[in-house]
Write a protein that holds these residues in place. Sequence first.
Motif, PDB file in Angstrom:
ATOM      1  N   ILE A 222      61.497  48.933  -4.890  1.00  0.00           N
ATOM      2  CA  ILE A 222      62.173  49.968  -5.690  1.00  0.00           C
ATOM      3  C   ILE A 222      62.240  51.219  -4.824  1.00  0.00           C
ATOM      4  O   ILE A 222      61.236  51.656  -4.261  1.00  0.00           O
TER       5      ILE A 222
ATOM      6  N   VAL B 169      57.712  42.571  -9.024  1.00  0.00           N
ATOM      7  CA  VAL B 169      59.080  43.098  -9.153  1.00  0.00           C
ATOM      8  C   VAL B 169      59.782  43.141  -7.802  1.00  0.00           C
ATOM      9  O   VAL B 169      60.942  42.761  -7.679  1.00  0.00           O
TER      10      VAL B 169
ATOM     11  N   HIS C 101      66.361  52.629  -7.876  1.00  0.00           N
ATOM     12  CA  HIS C 101      67.201  51.468  -7.607  1.00  0.00           C
ATOM     13  C   HIS C 101      66.378  50.378  -6.943  1.00  0.00           C
ATOM     14  O   HIS C 101      65.512  50.664  -6.119  1.00  0.00           O
ATOM     15  N   ARG C 102      66.685  49.126  -7.282  1.00  0.00           N
ATOM     16  CA  ARG C 102      66.069  48.005  -6.571  1.00  0.00           C
ATOM     17  C   ARG C 102      66.519  48.080  -5.125  1.00  0.00           C
ATOM     18  O   ARG C 102      67.638  48.474  -4.837  1.00  0.00           O
TER      19      ARG C 102
END
Length: 142
Positions: free
Chosen positions: A131, A128, A10-11
């Motif tokens: 995470i 990104v 999951h972020r």
Amino acid sequence: MDKANLELKHRCFKFPEIRDALREIGATKVATKKQKDYFFNLPRDARKNSPRLKLRIENKQQELIYYERPNFNKAKGAVADIKLYPVKDEQLLPFLKMALGVRAIVEKKREVWKLENTVFHLDNVKGVGGIFEIELQNHKKR
């Protein structure tokens, strides 16, 4: 080495709160690592999970990792069949680049926490962000 893991990713934007929760449940921080993964192009088979091949480079060590799992869906885990192969060959990366082509390169700083057979990764992935991964190792497939 063969193994099967159940993974959830999951972020995450709140690593301090995650660290507090991990300490509270008795998990222990075991390492901080810098990793660079090269993902290679592989043919797809619609009847199988998506096959993936990557070469992970971490502290001058290399590990070739092959695994099959479905793509992650929101709020669902995925079982991955994993094959690990440690390598010591400076020519492997250029060879795989030439033979298969690179699909993606993922660079990350990873905190590794552990509680029994559960491993928690707090990843800061370049380009990104955060995470959070929960990995149940040596999961029995049904």
